[in-house]
Design a protein around this motif. Structure first.
Motif, PDB file in Angstrom:
ATOM      1  N   GLU A   9       0.824  -1.205   0.000  1.00 50.98           N
ATOM      2  CA  GLU A   9       0.000   0.000   0.000  1.00 50.98           C
ATOM      3  C   GLU A   9       0.862   1.261   0.000  1.00 50.98           C
ATOM      4  OE1 GLU A   9      -2.027   1.758   3.693  1.00 50.98           O
ATOM      5  OE2 GLU A   9      -3.645   0.661   2.682  1.00 50.98           O
ATOM      6  N   LEU A  10       1.880   1.283   0.853  1.00 50.58           N
ATOM      7  CA  LEU A  10       2.778   2.435   0.915  1.00 50.58           C
ATOM      8  C   LEU A  10       3.508   2.643  -0.400  1.00 50.58           C
ATOM      9  CD1 LEU A  10       4.296   1.861   4.467  1.00 50.58           C
ATOM     10  CD2 LEU A  10       2.746   3.716   3.805  1.00 50.58           C
ATOM     11  N   ARG A  11       4.006   1.555  -0.956  1.00 54.57           N
ATOM     12  CA  ARG A  11       4.750   1.623  -2.215  1.00 54.57           C
ATOM     13  C   ARG A  11       3.872   2.105  -3.353  1.00 54.57           C
ATOM     14  NH1 ARG A  11       4.803  -1.396  -6.352  1.00 54.57           N
ATOM     15  NH2 ARG A  11       3.826  -3.217  -5.406  1.00 54.57           N
ATOM     16  N   GLU A  12       2.687   1.519  -3.480  1.00 55.14           N
ATOM     17  CA  GLU A  12       1.790   1.885  -4.580  1.00 55.14           C
ATOM     18  C   GLU A  12       1.264   3.309  -4.432  1.00 55.14           C
ATOM     19  OE1 GLU A  12      -1.154  -1.249  -4.696  1.00 55.14           O
ATOM     20  OE2 GLU A  12       0.089  -2.453  -6.053  1.00 55.14           O
ATOM     21  N   SER A  13       0.969   3.731  -3.202  1.00 55.87           N
ATOM     22  CA  SER A  13       0.439   5.078  -3.012  1.00 55.87           C
ATOM     23  C   SER A  13       1.484   6.148  -3.322  1.00 55.87           C
ATOM     24  CB  SER A  13      -0.122   5.261  -1.605  1.00 55.87           C
ATOM     25  OG  SER A  13       0.913   5.233  -0.650  1.00 55.87           O
ATOM     26  N   SER A  14       2.746   5.765  -3.278  1.00 55.44           N
ATOM     27  CA  SER A  14       3.805   6.720  -3.621  1.00 55.44           C
ATOM     28  C   SER A  14       4.197   6.626  -5.096  1.00 55.44           C
ATOM     29  CB  SER A  14       5.037   6.488  -2.750  1.00 55.44           C
ATOM     30  OG  SER A  14       5.703   5.306  -3.145  1.00 55.44           O
ATOM     31  N   GLY A  15       3.593   5.673  -5.827  1.00 56.16           N
ATOM     32  CA  GLY A  15       3.903   5.513  -7.240  1.00 56.16           C
ATOM     33  C   GLY A  15       5.228   4.809  -7.502  1.00 56.16           C
ATOM     34  N   MET A  16       5.718   4.090  -6.515  1.00 59.55           N
ATOM     35  CA  MET A  16       7.008   3.408  -6.645  1.00 59.55           C
ATOM     36  C   MET A  16       6.816   1.991  -7.179  1.00 59.55           C
ATOM     37  SD  MET A  16       9.895   2.764  -3.689  1.00 59.55           S
ATOM     38  CE  MET A  16      10.188   4.495  -3.401  1.00 59.55           C
ATOM     39  N   PHE A  17       7.724   1.569  -8.035  1.00 61.25           N
ATOM     40  CA  PHE A  17       7.707   0.201  -8.551  1.00 61.25           C
ATOM     41  C   PHE A  17       8.390  -0.729  -7.553  1.00 61.25           C
ATOM     42  CE2 PHE A  17       7.669   2.671 -12.574  1.00 61.25           C
ATOM     43  CZ  PHE A  17       6.472   2.187 -13.074  1.00 61.25           C
ATOM     44  N   GLN A  18       8.036  -2.010  -7.615  1.00 62.10           N
ATOM     45  CA  GLN A  18       8.661  -2.997  -6.733  1.00 62.10           C
ATOM     46  C   GLN A  18      10.174  -2.982  -6.890  1.00 62.10           C
ATOM     47  OE1 GLN A  18       6.861  -6.829  -7.507  1.00 62.10           O
ATOM     48  NE2 GLN A  18       5.606  -6.689  -5.661  1.00 62.10           N
ATOM     49  N   ARG A  19      10.644  -2.911  -8.102  1.00 64.56           N
ATOM     50  CA  ARG A  19      12.091  -2.957  -8.325  1.00 64.56           C
ATOM     51  C   ARG A  19      12.795  -1.771  -7.668  1.00 64.56           C
ATOM     52  NH1 ARG A  19      10.037  -1.643 -13.373  1.00 64.56           N
ATOM     53  NH2 ARG A  19      10.720   0.384 -14.156  1.00 64.56           N
ATOM     54  N   GLN A  20      12.111  -0.626  -7.591  1.00 66.07           N
ATOM     55  CA  GLN A  20      12.710   0.551  -6.957  1.00 66.07           C
ATOM     56  C   GLN A  20      12.849   0.348  -5.449  1.00 66.07           C
ATOM     57  OE1 GLN A  20       9.670   3.136  -8.742  1.00 66.07           O
ATOM     58  NE2 GLN A  20      11.343   4.453  -9.472  1.00 66.07           N
ATOM     59  N   LEU A  21      11.778  -0.124  -4.817  1.00 66.11           N
ATOM     60  CA  LEU A  21      11.841  -0.370  -3.375  1.00 66.11           C
ATOM     61  C   LEU A  21      12.806  -1.508  -3.076  1.00 66.11           C
ATOM     62  CD1 LEU A  21      11.027   0.208  -0.490  1.00 66.11           C
ATOM     63  CD2 LEU A  21       8.981  -1.212  -0.842  1.00 66.11           C
ATOM     64  N   ALA A  22      12.799  -2.533  -3.885  1.00 71.23           N
ATOM     65  CA  ALA A  22      13.725  -3.653  -3.692  1.00 71.23           C
ATOM     66  C   ALA A  22      15.173  -3.158  -3.734  1.00 71.23           C
ATOM     67  CB  ALA A  22      13.489  -4.729  -4.744  1.00 71.23           C
ATOM     68  N   ALA A  23      15.468  -2.253  -4.654  1.00 69.36           N
ATOM     69  CA  ALA A  23      16.826  -1.704  -4.754  1.00 69.36           C
ATOM     70  C   ALA A  23      17.187  -0.912  -3.497  1.00 69.36           C
ATOM     71  CB  ALA A  23      16.952  -0.825  -5.993  1.00 69.36           C
ATOM     72  N   ILE A  24      16.244  -0.139  -2.985  1.00 70.17           N
ATOM     73  CA  ILE A  24      16.478   0.634  -1.759  1.00 70.17           C
ATOM     74  C   ILE A  24      16.764  -0.308  -0.588  1.00 70.17           C
ATOM     75  CG2 ILE A  24      15.364   2.135  -0.040  1.00 70.17           C
ATOM     76  CD1 ILE A  24      13.855   3.431  -2.450  1.00 70.17           C
ATOM     77  N   LEU A  25      16.008  -1.409  -0.526  1.00 75.08           N
ATOM     78  CA  LEU A  25      16.166  -2.378   0.564  1.00 75.08           C
ATOM     79  C   LEU A  25      17.314  -3.355   0.325  1.00 75.08           C
ATOM     80  CD1 LEU A  25      12.402  -3.229   1.174  1.00 75.08           C
ATOM     81  CD2 LEU A  25      13.863  -1.719   2.547  1.00 75.08           C
ATOM     82  N   GLU A  26      17.866  -3.327  -0.886  1.00 71.39           N
ATOM     83  CA  GLU A  26      18.944  -4.234  -1.297  1.00 71.39           C
ATOM     84  C   GLU A  26      18.510  -5.693  -1.221  1.00 71.39           C
ATOM     85  OE1 GLU A  26      22.370  -3.072   1.034  1.00 71.39           O
ATOM     86  OE2 GLU A  26      22.627  -1.229  -0.117  1.00 71.39           O
TER      87      GLU A  26
END
Length: 99
Positions: A9-26
């Motif tokens: 929900e947080l990721r989608e509401s910010s318009g972020m793709f899974q790959r972007q968040l995954a990269a941030i989280l490594e």
């Protein structure tokens, strides 16, 4: 709501793709997909990064993370719900006696 659902929900509401968040989280984007679908657990240390990334309460994320761990313990137990109620009473008792 589960931790995975909240992260999605947080990721989608910010318009972020899974790959972007995954990269941030490594972590891998496939792994993140499984986290969001409650098939894999995320490490506790990732909660701070998620909290900061989305400007969301660390405490709420941590509560969901702990709830997931508890659920994994009791989900297949016949007396799981009763055990949760007993644990809640123990926490209340300890809190009252320690204040």
């Amino acid at each position: 709501m589960t931790l995975g659902q909240k992260i999605k929900e947080l990721r989608e509401s910010s318009g972020m793709f899974q790959r972007q968040l995954a990269a941030i989280l490594e972590i891998g984007d496939g792994y993140l997909s499984k986290v969001e679908n409650d098939q894999k657990a995320i490490k506790r240390e990732h909660l701070k990064t998620i909290s900061e990334t989305f400007n969301f309460s660390f405490e709420e994320l941590e509560a969901l993370w702990i709830a997931t761990k508890i659920y994994d313990i009791v989900k297949n137990e016949k007396e799981g719900l009763n055990a949760l109620k007993a644990a809640e009473e123990q926490i209340k008792h300890k809190t009252i006696n320690n204040d």
